[in-house]
Write a protein that holds these residues in place. Sequence first.
Motif, PDB file in Angstrom:
ATOM      1  N   ALA A 185      -3.314  11.252   0.505  1.00  0.00           N
ATOM      2  CA  ALA A 185      -3.976  10.257  -0.336  1.00  0.00           C
ATOM      3  C   ALA A 185      -3.653   8.879   0.225  1.00  0.00           C
ATOM      4  CB  ALA A 185      -3.513  10.370  -1.776  1.00  0.00           C
ATOM      5  N   PHE A 186      -4.684   8.181   0.655  1.00  0.00           N
ATOM      6  CA  PHE A 186      -4.527   6.816   1.145  1.00  0.00           C
ATOM      7  C   PHE A 186      -4.773   5.867  -0.023  1.00  0.00           C
ATOM      8  CE2 PHE A 186      -5.925   9.408   4.713  1.00  0.00           C
ATOM      9  CZ  PHE A 186      -4.899   9.171   5.602  1.00  0.00           C
ATOM     10  N   ASN A 187      -3.920   4.845  -0.161  1.00  0.00           N
ATOM     11  CA  ASN A 187      -3.918   3.952  -1.310  1.00  0.00           C
ATOM     12  C   ASN A 187      -3.769   4.779  -2.587  1.00  0.00           C
ATOM     13  OD1 ASN A 187      -3.983   1.670  -2.896  1.00  0.00           O
ATOM     14  ND2 ASN A 187      -6.139   1.237  -2.572  1.00  0.00           N
ATOM     15  N   ALA A 188      -2.708   5.554  -2.651  1.00  0.00           N
ATOM     16  CA  ALA A 188      -2.497   6.523  -3.723  1.00  0.00           C
ATOM     17  C   ALA A 188      -2.448   5.886  -5.107  1.00  0.00           C
ATOM     18  CB  ALA A 188      -1.209   7.299  -3.460  1.00  0.00           C
ATOM     19  N   LEU A 189      -1.963   4.670  -5.233  1.00  0.00           N
ATOM     20  CA  LEU A 189      -1.888   4.009  -6.536  1.00  0.00           C
ATOM     21  C   LEU A 189      -3.177   3.266  -6.876  1.00  0.00           C
ATOM     22  CD1 LEU A 189       1.752   2.626  -6.348  1.00  0.00           C
ATOM     23  CD2 LEU A 189       0.936   4.741  -7.393  1.00  0.00           C
ATOM     24  N   ASN A 190      -4.148   3.280  -5.961  1.00  0.00           N
ATOM     25  CA  ASN A 190      -5.447   2.653  -6.167  1.00  0.00           C
ATOM     26  C   ASN A 190      -5.309   1.174  -6.541  1.00  0.00           C
ATOM     27  OD1 ASN A 190      -8.189   2.862  -5.980  1.00  0.00           O
ATOM     28  ND2 ASN A 190      -8.478   3.479  -8.102  1.00  0.00           N
ATOM     29  N   GLN A 191      -4.493   0.454  -5.789  1.00  0.00           N
ATOM     30  CA  GLN A 191      -4.272  -0.966  -6.040  1.00  0.00           C
ATOM     31  C   GLN A 191      -5.372  -1.801  -5.398  1.00  0.00           C
ATOM     32  OE1 GLN A 191      -0.400  -1.363  -4.239  1.00  0.00           O
ATOM     33  NE2 GLN A 191       0.553  -1.474  -6.256  1.00  0.00           N
ATOM     34  N   THR A 192      -5.792  -2.839  -6.094  1.00  0.00           N
ATOM     35  CA  THR A 192      -6.748  -3.784  -5.539  1.00  0.00           C
ATOM     36  C   THR A 192      -5.976  -4.951  -4.939  1.00  0.00           C
ATOM     37  OG1 THR A 192      -8.386  -3.188  -7.187  1.00  0.00           O
ATOM     38  CG2 THR A 192      -8.704  -5.269  -6.039  1.00  0.00           C
TER      39      THR A 192
ATOM     40  N   ASN B 150       0.851  -1.174   0.000  1.00  0.00           N
ATOM     41  CA  ASN B 150       0.000   0.000   0.000  1.00  0.00           C
ATOM     42  C   ASN B 150       0.895   1.235   0.000  1.00  0.00           C
ATOM     43  OD1 ASN B 150      -2.224   1.635   0.183  1.00  0.00           O
ATOM     44  ND2 ASN B 150      -2.499   1.352   2.361  1.00  0.00           N
ATOM     45  N   LEU B 151       0.470   2.295  -0.675  1.00  0.00           N
ATOM     46  CA  LEU B 151       1.238   3.536  -0.694  1.00  0.00           C
ATOM     47  C   LEU B 151       0.334   4.670  -0.248  1.00  0.00           C
ATOM     48  CD1 LEU B 151       3.876   5.029  -1.443  1.00  0.00           C
ATOM     49  CD2 LEU B 151       2.868   5.407  -3.688  1.00  0.00           C
ATOM     50  N   ASP B 152       0.692   5.290   0.873  1.00  0.00           N
ATOM     51  CA  ASP B 152      -0.001   6.468   1.380  1.00  0.00           C
ATOM     52  C   ASP B 152       0.922   7.661   1.203  1.00  0.00           C
ATOM     53  OD1 ASP B 152      -2.053   4.804   2.175  1.00  0.00           O
ATOM     54  OD2 ASP B 152      -1.312   4.624   4.221  1.00  0.00           O
ATOM     55  N   VAL B 153       0.376   8.782   0.705  1.00  0.00           N
ATOM     56  CA  VAL B 153       1.180   9.968   0.384  1.00  0.00           C
ATOM     57  C   VAL B 153       0.593  11.171   1.112  1.00  0.00           C
ATOM     58  CG1 VAL B 153       1.942  11.481  -1.479  1.00  0.00           C
ATOM     59  CG2 VAL B 153       1.736   9.048  -1.890  1.00  0.00           C
ATOM     60  N   SER B 154       1.469  12.037   1.613  1.00  0.00           N
ATOM     61  CA  SER B 154       1.006  13.284   2.223  1.00  0.00           C
ATOM     62  C   SER B 154       1.928  14.424   1.822  1.00  0.00           C
ATOM     63  CB  SER B 154       0.933  13.157   3.747  1.00  0.00           C
ATOM     64  OG  SER B 154       2.206  12.896   4.269  1.00  0.00           O
TER      65      SER B 154
ATOM     66  N   ARG C 205      -8.895   4.586  -3.551  1.00  0.00           N
ATOM     67  CA  ARG C 205      -8.083   5.757  -3.210  1.00  0.00           C
ATOM     68  C   ARG C 205      -8.942   6.744  -2.434  1.00  0.00           C
ATOM     69  NH1 ARG C 205      -6.933   7.825  -8.213  1.00  0.00           N
ATOM     70  NH2 ARG C 205      -5.240   6.347  -8.411  1.00  0.00           N
ATOM     71  N   GLN C 206      -8.399   7.270  -1.332  1.00  0.00           N
ATOM     72  CA  GLN C 206      -9.130   8.200  -0.484  1.00  0.00           C
ATOM     73  C   GLN C 206      -8.312   9.476  -0.288  1.00  0.00           C
ATOM     74  OE1 GLN C 206      -9.849   6.048   3.119  1.00  0.00           O
ATOM     75  NE2 GLN C 206     -11.490   4.843   2.230  1.00  0.00           N
ATOM     76  N   PRO C 207      -8.609  10.536  -1.051  1.00  0.00           N
ATOM     77  CA  PRO C 207      -7.890  11.796  -0.844  1.00  0.00           C
ATOM     78  C   PRO C 207      -8.510  12.592   0.307  1.00  0.00           C
ATOM     79  CG  PRO C 207      -9.351  11.998  -2.712  1.00  0.00           C
ATOM     80  CD  PRO C 207      -9.470  10.581  -2.222  1.00  0.00           C
ATOM     81  N   GLN C 208      -7.660  13.332   1.010  1.00  0.00           N
ATOM     82  CA  GLN C 208      -8.114  14.224   2.084  1.00  0.00           C
ATOM     83  C   GLN C 208      -7.353  15.533   1.962  1.00  0.00           C
ATOM     84  OE1 GLN C 208      -7.484  12.474   5.912  1.00  0.00           O
ATOM     85  NE2 GLN C 208      -9.173  11.024   5.698  1.00  0.00           N
ATOM     86  N   PHE C 209      -8.062  16.635   2.161  1.00  0.00           N
ATOM     87  CA  PHE C 209      -7.447  17.955   2.143  1.00  0.00           C
ATOM     88  C   PHE C 209      -7.853  18.688   3.403  1.00  0.00           C
ATOM     89  CE2 PHE C 209      -8.180  16.735  -2.274  1.00  0.00           C
ATOM     90  CZ  PHE C 209      -6.887  16.815  -2.753  1.00  0.00           C
ATOM     91  N   GLY C 210      -6.962  19.533   3.910  1.00  0.00           N
ATOM     92  CA  GLY C 210      -7.277  20.268   5.126  1.00  0.00           C
ATOM     93  C   GLY C 210      -6.432  21.502   5.295  1.00  0.00           C
ATOM     94  N   LEU C 211      -6.920  22.426   6.104  1.00  0.00           N
ATOM     95  CA  LEU C 211      -6.199  23.632   6.496  1.00  0.00           C
ATOM     96  C   LEU C 211      -6.065  23.630   8.007  1.00  0.00           C
ATOM     97  CD1 LEU C 211      -7.883  26.383   4.316  1.00  0.00           C
ATOM     98  CD2 LEU C 211      -5.601  25.443   4.039  1.00  0.00           C
ATOM     99  N   LYS C 212      -4.884  24.016   8.468  1.00  0.00           N
ATOM    100  CA  LYS C 212      -4.635  24.055   9.906  1.00  0.00           C
ATOM    101  C   LYS C 212      -4.074  25.427  10.245  1.00  0.00           C
ATOM    102  CE  LYS C 212      -2.224  21.364  13.414  1.00  0.00           C
ATOM    103  NZ  LYS C 212      -1.331  20.236  13.636  1.00  0.00           N
TER     104      LYS C 212
END
Length: 114
Positions: A72-79, A49-53, A104-111
Amino acid sequence: MRPHQVGNPEPSNPNNTSWLNRAAFQVPAQYTFGTTLGRNTLRGESYSNLDVSVFRNFRFKERLNIQFRGKAFNALNQTIFANPVSNLSDINFGRIFSTRSTERQPQFGLKLLF
């Protein structure tokens, strides 16, 4: 029940409908254990699995920062397929019916940092 292994358990072209060679296994005699196949020797597909931030800080005054976050969780969208059915007496022995991974689950946020 632990079966006897009488052949090569890996098919020539593994896929989710025939992950194991069903002809390579034999049901042992009643009230006995199979002797040629060890415990936990049948394996499913490997898991990767590849998670990217990505983070970026923007400074607005001396003590005020805003941080943008992109993940992005599961950035390569592998099954990733689940383990095959391992019960030898089941008609679906060696077949895979589900997955272990999510899409693939992207998340965006401001802190706000102060």
